[in-house]
Structure formats: structure tokens, C-alpha cells
Design a protein around this motif. Structure first.
Motif, mmCIF file in Angstrom:
data_model
loop_
_atom_site.group_PDB
_atom_site.id
_atom_site.type_symbol
_atom_site.label_atom_id
_atom_site.label_comp_id
_atom_site.label_asym_id
_atom_site.label_seq_id
_atom_site.Cartn_x
_atom_site.Cartn_y
_atom_site.Cartn_z
ATOM 1 N N THR A 166 0.686 -1.630 -0.036
ATOM 2 C CA THR A 166 -0.042 -0.208 -0.025
ATOM 3 C C THR A 166 1.323 1.507 -0.727
ATOM 4 O O THR A 166 0.344 2.216 -1.034
ATOM 5 C CB THR A 166 -0.798 0.024 0.899
ATOM 6 N N LYS A 167 2.010 1.143 0.744
ATOM 7 C CA LYS A 167 3.050 2.803 1.098
ATOM 8 C C LYS A 167 3.417 2.218 -0.924
ATOM 9 O O LYS A 167 3.470 3.783 -0.545
ATOM 10 C CB LYS A 167 3.584 2.065 2.426
ATOM 11 N N LYS A 168 4.083 1.551 -0.810
ATOM 12 C CA LYS A 168 4.914 1.401 -1.945
ATOM 13 C C LYS A 168 3.826 2.095 -3.050
ATOM 14 O O LYS A 168 3.903 3.127 -4.367
ATOM 15 C CB LYS A 168 5.133 0.140 -2.501
ATOM 16 N N GLN A 169 2.332 1.616 -3.319
ATOM 17 C CA GLN A 169 1.699 2.300 -3.948
ATOM 18 C C GLN A 169 1.567 3.770 -4.163
ATOM 19 O O GLN A 169 1.704 4.341 -5.501
ATOM 20 C CB GLN A 169 0.038 1.506 -3.915
ATOM 21 N N LEU A 170 1.126 4.130 -2.848
ATOM 22 C CA LEU A 170 0.885 5.197 -2.658
ATOM 23 C C LEU A 170 1.696 6.650 -3.283
ATOM 24 O O LEU A 170 2.325 7.693 -4.083
ATOM 25 C CB LEU A 170 0.492 6.273 -1.055
ATOM 26 N N ILE A 171 3.211 6.021 -3.072
ATOM 27 C CA ILE A 171 4.256 6.811 -4.025
ATOM 28 C C ILE A 171 4.484 6.520 -5.169
ATOM 29 O O ILE A 171 4.339 7.730 -5.620
ATOM 30 C CB ILE A 171 6.415 5.382 -2.937
ATOM 31 N N ARG A 172 4.382 5.310 -5.796
ATOM 32 C CA ARG A 172 4.509 4.907 -7.205
ATOM 33 C C ARG A 172 2.785 6.177 -7.701
ATOM 34 O O ARG A 172 2.954 6.634 -8.090
ATOM 35 C CB ARG A 172 4.050 3.990 -8.027
ATOM 36 N N LEU A 173 1.970 6.000 -7.746
ATOM 37 C CA LEU A 173 0.984 7.211 -7.625
ATOM 38 C C LEU A 173 1.508 9.062 -7.604
ATOM 39 O O LEU A 173 0.703 9.316 -8.310
ATOM 40 C CB LEU A 173 -0.432 6.894 -7.121
ATOM 41 N N LEU A 174 2.093 8.732 -6.656
ATOM 42 C CA LEU A 174 1.655 10.459 -6.515
ATOM 43 C C LEU A 174 3.030 11.156 -7.271
ATOM 44 O O LEU A 174 2.991 11.881 -7.623
ATOM 45 C CB LEU A 174 2.538 11.008 -4.850
ATOM 46 N N ILE A 175 4.099 10.139 -7.304
ATOM 47 C CA ILE A 175 5.073 10.826 -8.618
ATOM 48 C C ILE A 175 4.834 10.867 -9.730
ATOM 49 O O ILE A 175 4.449 11.798 -10.858
ATOM 50 C CB ILE A 175 6.818 9.451 -8.469
#
Length: 129
Positions: free
Chosen positions: A76-85
Motif C-alpha cells: 500500500t505504501k509503495k502504491q501511494l509513492i508510485r501514484l503520487l510521483i
């Protein structure tokens, strides 16, 4: 609970502040499944003399610090980072090399919110996503 701090050069950060806040908010709602009213963003526009960064970054260099209750999965945290970038890059044309994100997780008991320790709050959303 999620609180977000954003740091950048004032002349670059100020003009995109509202749009950047909206991009972040939509991403956090999507990935962390937060209710729409849970927007806690703070902007720290800096003078050039107060913001040192590597020479391989441009003046659009942006630091995003996310503080949140622990309990979200690594994916979930990786998904958030990827989506924000992705969204910041596509919508504001800020290079992916100029976007740095750090997530700080702390136990709910380390938060004080609405007069209570965070682990005593009744939330209207799940943290374990």
C-alpha cells in the motif's frame, strides 16, 4: 490519520500549491481509503538561501513527508509513492527526479488528536489497508 508536509522553493511551490494539494488528496483517498474530509496538508515554501539540494535536481525539487498511523502494508505504501510521483509528474510536469517522498509511521498511541491518544480514537476508516 495522515499529515503531509511539502517543502520546495517558494517561487515554484506557491503557484502550484492548490493543485498539488488536490493531487495528493485524491491519491491518498484512492490508496489509503481515507474519507474525503481528512485533508491535512502543510506547505513550507523556502527561499533559495534556505533550501540546499543536490546539483542534479532542478529548482522544482519537491520534498514530501507523510506522517501516518502505522498499520498499512508495504505494498500500500509503495502504491501511494508510485501514484503520487506519477500524478505530480503528469499533472504538474515536475520531473520524477525532483520528487522525493518519505513516509513516517508511528503507533497510534504516539498521536494526540481531539483530546485523546490516537489509539483511543474511534475512526471512520480503516488503517490496515
Amino acid at each position: 490519520m495522515v499529515q503531509i508536509k511539502l517543502y520546495g522553493l517558494a517561487d515554484k511551490l506557491n503557484p502550484v500549491q492548490t493543485e498539488l494539494s488536490n493531487i495528493i488528496h485524491v491519491s491518498v483517498i484512492e490508496v489509503l481509503q481515507l474519507p474525503p474530509e481528512k485533508r491535512f496538508h502543510r506547505f513550507f515554501p523556502l527561499n533559495k538561501s534556505d533550501f540546499y539540494y543536490p546539483t542534479d535536481r532542478s529548482d522544482n525539487y519537491l520534498i514530501i513527508e507523510i506522517s501516518m498511523f502505522d498499520g498499512r502494508s508495504v505494498e500500500t505504501k509503495k502504491q501511494l509513492i508510485r501514484l503520487l510521483i506519477k500524478n505530480i509528474n503528469e499533472q504538474l510536469n515536475i520531473s520524477v527526479y525532483d520528487i522525493e517522498i518519505t513516509i513516517f509511521e508511528t503507533p497510534k498511541s504516539n498521536w494526540g488528536i481531539r483530546g485523546l491518544p490516537g489509539d483511543e480514537l474511534i475512526l471512520n476508516y480503516k488503517v490496515e489497508v
